[in-house]
Write an enzyme that holds these catalytic residues in place. Structure first.
Site, mmCIF file in Angstrom:
data_model
loop_
_atom_site.group_PDB
_atom_site.id
_atom_site.type_symbol
_atom_site.label_atom_id
_atom_site.label_comp_id
_atom_site.label_asym_id
_atom_site.label_seq_id
_atom_site.Cartn_x
_atom_site.Cartn_y
_atom_site.Cartn_z
ATOM 1 C CE1 TYR A 140 -13.611 -31.072 7.505
ATOM 2 C CE2 TYR A 140 -14.848 -30.292 5.607
ATOM 3 C CZ TYR A 140 -14.784 -31.000 6.780
ATOM 4 O OH TYR A 140 -15.899 -31.648 7.247
ATOM 5 C CE LYS A 168 -15.254 -28.836 9.747
ATOM 6 N NZ LYS A 168 -16.363 -28.597 8.791
#
Length: 298
Positions: A140, A168
């Site tokens: 992330y 992500k």
């Protein structure tokens, strides 16, 4: 279009809120009900205990209870993965091991925040958490919140690990993300609802959404249209989502506004959040309700 794209974490995922009771304790029953609804609405993956799930203020037993009960409820209908975010590597390792023990199928690992470690520190942190379990990992990258980027060279090193398979991306930089996606071969996921169409058009595997709490079915339509190569239809669909996305994400407090939206729908008995988050102001709730009503969601 995307039928050849690897999707190790599904294609339509919601970073799920963590429901609390009015007194502040974990509301597992509401979490299970919400998870089932999201899957019925088109989600093939669910993220638990992420930032939108107020992970900084939930504790290990609560995180474990949430993962266990949602996994049991959803079964094989969706890929349930869990956040293992902390700026203390040993703590992140404990979170990761707990998630695996409770049945999570994957992990989301964010760069360590606030400490502002070197890129070697970022690499070693993520590697340590990854090595602590046997699950596939989505990185992330959200430097606006963590204060540190996952630099391209660091990402390339991490991509060499066989279980680090996805990213992500919430950097707001689609062209740079496209270059990193091409360079590393990692599956990329939009971490910013306002850029979902841009990411999908650039070959992203899917979306990890907050607005999806109330428009999961429309996100499914968007992904399906891009998959079919019908970009004109996808553009029209994405344009129709803009008011809802702005209403949920415009304040920058997606967890707060998503809970308010779910309460308005009758999906949550309360929009309770834990400090340092506070509930939305009455005017914000009224404006949200107007948008949801006009968009046919209420």
């Amino acid at each position: 279009m995307n039928d050849v794209v690897s999707r190790p974490f599904g294609s339509v995922s919601v970073a799920m809120v963590t429901p609390f009771k009015e007194g502040g304790s974990l509301d597992v029953d509401s979490a299970v009900e919400l998870a089932n609804k999201l899957v019925s609405d088109g989600c093939d993956a669910l993220l638990l205990n992420g930032t939108t799930g107020e992970s900084p203020t939930t504790h290990q037993p609560e995180k474990d209870d949430l993962v266990r009960e949602v996994v049991n409820a959803v079964g094989d209908r969706a890929f349930v993965y869990a956040g293992a975010g902390s700026n203390d590597t040993a703590h992140a390792v404990r979170i990761a091991r707990g998630a695996q023990a409770q049945g999570a199928k994957g992990l989301l690992i964010v760069a360590p925040y606030y400490n502002r470690p070197s890129q070697e520190g970022v690499y070693q942190h993520i590697l340590a958490v990854t090595e602590a379990v046997d699950l596939p990992v989505m990185l992330y990258d959200i430097p606006g919140r963590t204060g540190v980027k996952i630099a391209p060279d660091t990402l390339a090193r991490l991509a060499e690990h066989p279980r680090i398979v996805a990213v992500k991306d919430a950097t707001g930089d689609v062209p740079a993300g496209f270059e990193k996606m091409t360079r590393t071969g990692l599956a990329y996921y939009s971490g910013d609802d306002a850029l979902n169409f841009a990411w999908l058009a650039h070959g992203a595997a899917g979306v990890v959404s907050v607005a999806g709490h109330v428009i999961a079915d429309r996100l499914r339509a968007l992904v399906d249209e891009v998959d079919a190569g019908d970009l004109p239809a996808a553009r029209v669909e994405f344009a129709s989502q803009q008011r809802v996305i702005r209403a949920i994400m415009g304040s920058g407090q997606g967890a707060v506004m998503a809970k308010e939206a779910l309460k308005l729908q009758g999906m949550l008995p309360t929009a309770k959040v834990r400090l340092p988050l506070v509930g939305a102001a009455a005017q914000e709730i009224d404006e949200l309700a107007t948008v949801l009503r006009e968009e046919g969601i209420l």
